[in-house]
Design a protein around this motif. Structure first.
Motif, PDB file in Angstrom:
ATOM      1  N   ARG A  32       0.647  -1.245  -0.115  1.00 28.81           N
ATOM      2  CA  ARG A  32       0.130  -0.047   0.118  1.00 28.81           C
ATOM      3  C   ARG A  32       0.872   1.346   0.054  1.00 28.81           C
ATOM      4  N   THR A  33       0.744   2.210  -1.137  1.00 24.42           N
ATOM      5  CA  THR A  33       1.400   3.395  -1.019  1.00 24.42           C
ATOM      6  C   THR A  33       0.640   4.442  -0.062  1.00 24.42           C
ATOM      7  N   ARG A  34       1.395   5.430   0.325  1.00 21.94           N
ATOM      8  CA  ARG A  34       1.025   6.400   1.204  1.00 21.94           C
ATOM      9  C   ARG A  34      -0.526   7.138   0.821  1.00 21.94           C
ATOM     10  N   ASP A  35      -0.634   7.287  -0.750  1.00 20.06           N
ATOM     11  CA  ASP A  35      -1.813   7.992  -0.986  1.00 20.06           C
ATOM     12  C   ASP A  35      -2.891   6.966  -1.166  1.00 20.06           C
ATOM     13  N   GLY A  36      -2.619   5.553  -0.477  1.00 23.54           N
ATOM     14  CA  GLY A  36      -3.680   4.557  -0.291  1.00 23.54           C
ATOM     15  C   GLY A  36      -3.847   3.529  -1.531  1.00 23.54           C
ATOM     16  N   VAL A  53      12.057 -13.400 -10.898  1.00 24.31           N
ATOM     17  CA  VAL A  53      11.795 -12.259 -10.191  1.00 24.31           C
ATOM     18  C   VAL A  53      10.868 -12.425  -8.873  1.00 24.31           C
ATOM     19  N   CYS A  54      11.532 -11.778  -7.882  1.00 25.07           N
ATOM     20  CA  CYS A  54      10.586 -12.141  -6.434  1.00 25.07           C
ATOM     21  C   CYS A  54       9.223 -11.293  -6.556  1.00 25.07           C
ATOM     22  N   ALA A  55       8.307 -11.795  -5.582  1.00 19.96           N
ATOM     23  CA  ALA A  55       7.031 -11.035  -5.409  1.00 19.96           C
ATOM     24  C   ALA A  55       6.940  -9.871  -5.126  1.00 19.96           C
ATOM     25  N   GLU A  56       8.078  -9.283  -4.137  1.00 23.33           N
ATOM     26  CA  GLU A  56       8.042  -8.155  -3.651  1.00 23.33           C
ATOM     27  C   GLU A  56       8.305  -7.059  -4.855  1.00 23.33           C
ATOM     28  N   ARG A  57       9.412  -7.366  -5.457  1.00 29.85           N
ATOM     29  CA  ARG A  57      10.055  -6.466  -6.542  1.00 29.85           C
ATOM     30  C   ARG A  57       8.901  -6.372  -7.689  1.00 29.85           C
ATOM     31  N   GLY A  58       8.277  -7.532  -7.738  1.00 23.30           N
ATOM     32  CA  GLY A  58       7.131  -7.113  -8.774  1.00 23.30           C
ATOM     33  C   GLY A  58       6.142  -6.334  -8.438  1.00 23.30           C
ATOM     34  N   ALA A  59       5.941  -6.281  -7.376  1.00 24.00           N
ATOM     35  CA  ALA A  59       4.701  -5.377  -6.666  1.00 24.00           C
ATOM     36  C   ALA A  59       5.360  -3.806  -6.536  1.00 24.00           C
ATOM     37  N   VAL A  60       6.690  -3.748  -6.277  1.00 27.03           N
ATOM     38  CA  VAL A  60       7.333  -2.213  -6.303  1.00 27.03           C
ATOM     39  C   VAL A  60       7.343  -1.976  -7.759  1.00 27.03           C
ATOM     40  N   ILE A  61       7.690  -2.807  -8.926  1.00 26.80           N
ATOM     41  CA  ILE A  61       7.808  -2.264 -10.140  1.00 26.80           C
ATOM     42  C   ILE A  61       6.425  -1.753 -10.638  1.00 26.80           C
ATOM     43  N   ALA A  62       5.162  -2.499 -10.217  1.00 25.28           N
ATOM     44  CA  ALA A  62       3.939  -2.181 -10.521  1.00 25.28           C
ATOM     45  C   ALA A  62       3.680  -0.852  -9.938  1.00 25.28           C
ATOM     46  N   ALA A  63       3.978  -0.565  -8.627  1.00 32.27           N
ATOM     47  CA  ALA A  63       3.604   0.806  -8.135  1.00 32.27           C
ATOM     48  C   ALA A  63       4.337   1.764  -8.690  1.00 32.27           C
ATOM     49  N   VAL A  64       5.811   1.686  -8.680  1.00 28.21           N
ATOM     50  CA  VAL A  64       6.528   2.665  -9.646  1.00 28.21           C
ATOM     51  C   VAL A  64       5.949   3.117 -10.898  1.00 28.21           C
ATOM     52  N   LEU A  65       5.554   2.126 -11.574  1.00 35.94           N
ATOM     53  CA  LEU A  65       5.063   2.276 -13.020  1.00 35.94           C
ATOM     54  C   LEU A  65       3.609   2.845 -13.123  1.00 35.94           C
ATOM     55  N   ASP A  70       5.934   6.035  -2.965  1.00 37.91           N
ATOM     56  CA  ASP A  70       6.157   6.184  -1.332  1.00 37.91           C
ATOM     57  C   ASP A  70       5.295   4.846  -0.897  1.00 37.91           C
ATOM     58  N   ILE A  71       5.996   4.025  -0.406  1.00 36.54           N
ATOM     59  CA  ILE A  71       5.230   2.787   0.005  1.00 36.54           C
ATOM     60  C   ILE A  71       5.273   2.840   1.609  1.00 36.54           C
ATOM     61  N   ALA A  72       4.185   2.595   2.004  1.00 37.11           N
ATOM     62  CA  ALA A  72       3.826   2.539   3.503  1.00 37.11           C
ATOM     63  C   ALA A  72       4.096   1.348   4.163  1.00 37.11           C
ATOM     64  N   ALA A  73       3.181   0.323   3.402  1.00 44.37           N
ATOM     65  CA  ALA A  73       3.193  -1.154   4.063  1.00 44.37           C
ATOM     66  C   ALA A  73       3.191  -2.281   2.963  1.00 44.37           C
ATOM     67  N   ILE A  74       3.650  -3.216   3.357  1.00 41.52           N
ATOM     68  CA  ILE A  74       3.794  -4.564   2.365  1.00 41.52           C
ATOM     69  C   ILE A  74       3.378  -5.762   3.292  1.00 41.52           C
ATOM     70  N   ALA A  75       2.698  -6.515   2.644  1.00 53.01           N
ATOM     71  CA  ALA A  75       2.394  -7.905   3.235  1.00 53.01           C
ATOM     72  C   ALA A  75       3.337  -8.694   2.323  1.00 53.01           C
ATOM     73  N   VAL A  76       3.769  -9.988   2.762  1.00 56.95           N
ATOM     74  CA  VAL A  76       4.625 -11.029   2.093  1.00 56.95           C
ATOM     75  C   VAL A  76       3.729 -12.147   2.561  1.00 56.95           C
ATOM     76  N   ALA A  77       3.422 -13.245   1.646  1.00 59.21           N
ATOM     77  CA  ALA A  77       2.850 -14.522   1.944  1.00 59.21           C
ATOM     78  C   ALA A  77       3.651 -15.579   1.350  1.00 59.21           C
ATOM     79  N   THR A  78       3.974 -16.346   2.070  1.00 55.21           N
ATOM     80  CA  THR A  78       4.287 -17.558   1.688  1.00 55.21           C
ATOM     81  C   THR A  78       3.846 -18.725   2.326  1.00 55.21           C
ATOM     82  N   ALA A  79       4.637 -20.100   2.226  1.00 55.84           N
ATOM     83  CA  ALA A  79       3.931 -21.017   3.176  1.00 55.84           C
ATOM     84  C   ALA A  79       5.036 -21.510   4.225  1.00 55.84           C
ATOM     85  N   SER A  80       5.955 -20.762   4.356  1.00 58.57           N
ATOM     86  CA  SER A  80       6.773 -21.185   5.532  1.00 58.57           C
ATOM     87  C   SER A  80       6.517 -20.746   6.896  1.00 58.57           C
TER      88      SER A  80
END
Ligand code: THU
Length: 131
Positions: A32-36, A53-65, A70-80
């Motif tokens: 989630r970015t600071r503008d919601g 490519v990792c999940a997190e970097r895929g999400a960051v690239i989508a946001a930047v594009l 300005d990223i405020a929060a991230i959730a990362v989901a695995t089976a670990s």
């Protein structure tokens, strides 16, 4: 459902879209970015393993594009268990586009862990260190 619960739900949904035929380890991310605005990602592997490519970097690239830097929060989901944190490369990428980033790590059994980017990547190298 709180905003954080929604981010967790979206990370788990994104995880189901992972393309991970080589490792068999699926990862989903929702930030989630600071503008919601919310952006998701999942790991996308390649037969040439190093191109994965990792999940997190895929999400960051989508946001930047989308113009959201300005990223405020991230959730990362695995089976670990316990829930896995972002890899080192993703921590550095997240540090570039955040300040007090709240990181939520979850697994498909409902276990949840919390950390900040400063805890996971102390004294991060940032652009302001450059001359
Ligand atoms: N992976 C991620 O997507 N994020 C991480 O933070 C750690 C690792 C992916 C990369 C690869 O597709 C699989 O998980 C196994 O390493």
């Amino acid at each position: 459902m709180t905003r954080d619960e929604e981010l967790i739900r979206l990370a788990l949904v994104a995880r189901a879209l992972a393309y991970a035929p080589y490792s068999g380890y699926q990862v989903g991310a929702a930030l989630r970015t600071r503008d919601g605005r919310v952006f998701t990602g999942a790991n996308v592997e390649n037969a040439s393993y190093g191109l994965s490519v990792c999940a997190e970097r895929g999400a960051v690239i989508a946001a930047v594009l989308a113009g959201a830097r300005d990223i405020a929060a991230i959730a990362v989901a695995t089976a670990s268990s316990p829930p896995a944190g972002p890899c080192g490369m993703c921590r550095q990428t997240l540090a570039e586009f955040s300040r007090d980033l709240a990181i939520t790590m979850v697994n498909d059994r409902g276990e949840v862990a919390h950390a900040t980017i400063d805890e996971l990547l102390p004294r991060a190298f940032r652009g302001d260190a450059l001359p």
